[in-house]
Design a protein around this motif. Sequence first.
Motif, mmCIF file in Angstrom:
data_model
loop_
_atom_site.group_PDB
_atom_site.id
_atom_site.type_symbol
_atom_site.label_atom_id
_atom_site.label_comp_id
_atom_site.label_asym_id
_atom_site.label_seq_id
_atom_site.Cartn_x
_atom_site.Cartn_y
_atom_site.Cartn_z
ATOM 1 N N PRO A 120 0.823 -1.209 0.000
ATOM 2 C CA PRO A 120 0.000 0.000 0.000
ATOM 3 C C PRO A 120 0.856 1.258 0.000
ATOM 4 O O PRO A 120 1.937 1.291 0.590
ATOM 5 C CB PRO A 120 -0.812 -0.117 1.293
ATOM 6 N N THR A 121 0.369 2.277 -0.670
ATOM 7 C CA THR A 121 1.055 3.564 -0.730
ATOM 8 C C THR A 121 0.047 4.631 -1.132
ATOM 9 O O THR A 121 -1.072 4.313 -1.535
ATOM 10 C CB THR A 121 2.239 3.533 -1.730
ATOM 11 N N ARG A 122 0.440 5.843 -1.032
ATOM 12 C CA ARG A 122 -0.325 6.970 -1.577
ATOM 13 C C ARG A 122 0.661 7.877 -2.301
ATOM 14 O O ARG A 122 0.679 9.082 -2.134
ATOM 15 C CB ARG A 122 -1.084 7.740 -0.483
ATOM 16 N N GLY A 132 -2.262 3.636 -5.405
ATOM 17 C CA GLY A 132 -2.876 3.100 -4.190
ATOM 18 C C GLY A 132 -2.148 1.885 -3.660
ATOM 19 O O GLY A 132 -2.085 1.658 -2.458
ATOM 20 N N ASN A 133 -1.611 1.055 -4.571
ATOM 21 C CA ASN A 133 -0.741 -0.048 -4.177
ATOM 22 C C ASN A 133 0.142 -0.403 -5.361
ATOM 23 O O ASN A 133 -0.161 -0.071 -6.501
ATOM 24 C CB ASN A 133 -1.524 -1.260 -3.645
ATOM 25 N N THR A 162 -2.475 9.164 -8.147
ATOM 26 C CA THR A 162 -1.925 8.548 -6.946
ATOM 27 C C THR A 162 -1.878 7.046 -7.144
ATOM 28 O O THR A 162 -2.824 6.458 -7.670
ATOM 29 C CB THR A 162 -2.818 8.867 -5.728
ATOM 30 N N LEU A 171 -5.159 5.654 -8.636
ATOM 31 C CA LEU A 171 -6.320 6.367 -8.102
ATOM 32 C C LEU A 171 -6.350 7.791 -8.638
ATOM 33 O O LEU A 171 -5.306 8.373 -8.920
ATOM 34 C CB LEU A 171 -6.251 6.424 -6.575
ATOM 35 N N THR A 173 -10.492 4.811 -10.816
ATOM 36 C CA THR A 173 -9.466 3.857 -10.415
ATOM 37 C C THR A 173 -9.191 2.883 -11.554
ATOM 38 O O THR A 173 -10.111 2.480 -12.258
ATOM 39 C CB THR A 173 -9.932 3.067 -9.169
#
Length: 95
Positions: free
Chosen positions: A9-11, A28-29, A26, A38, A71
């Motif tokens: 996971p990340t942003r 998201g993962n 962004t 995202l 997404t």
Amino acid sequence: MQPRAARLPTRALIHVRTPTSEFDATIGNVSADGARLLGVPDDMLEVGDTLEIVVGNYHHLAEVRWHIDDTCGLAFNTSLSALQIATILGSQHIH
């Protein structure tokens, strides 16, 4: 059947380039083979489109595999190295 790669996971904020447009989004993962994107602007991507994500000095080519609302899922053309994944996970701002 090969097991699915671990998704981290990340942003992370990234820049996206397509043959006809550019935008910020962004992640998201992320895994070595793909990512979830995202914040995709309306009508910017279609399943099957090729795009480039830009994170720092790295440029990664990917294909859109699925797209729902803002997404989408990406499959990288070549697997990311551990250093490339670390760069994405550590990304705090758009380059």
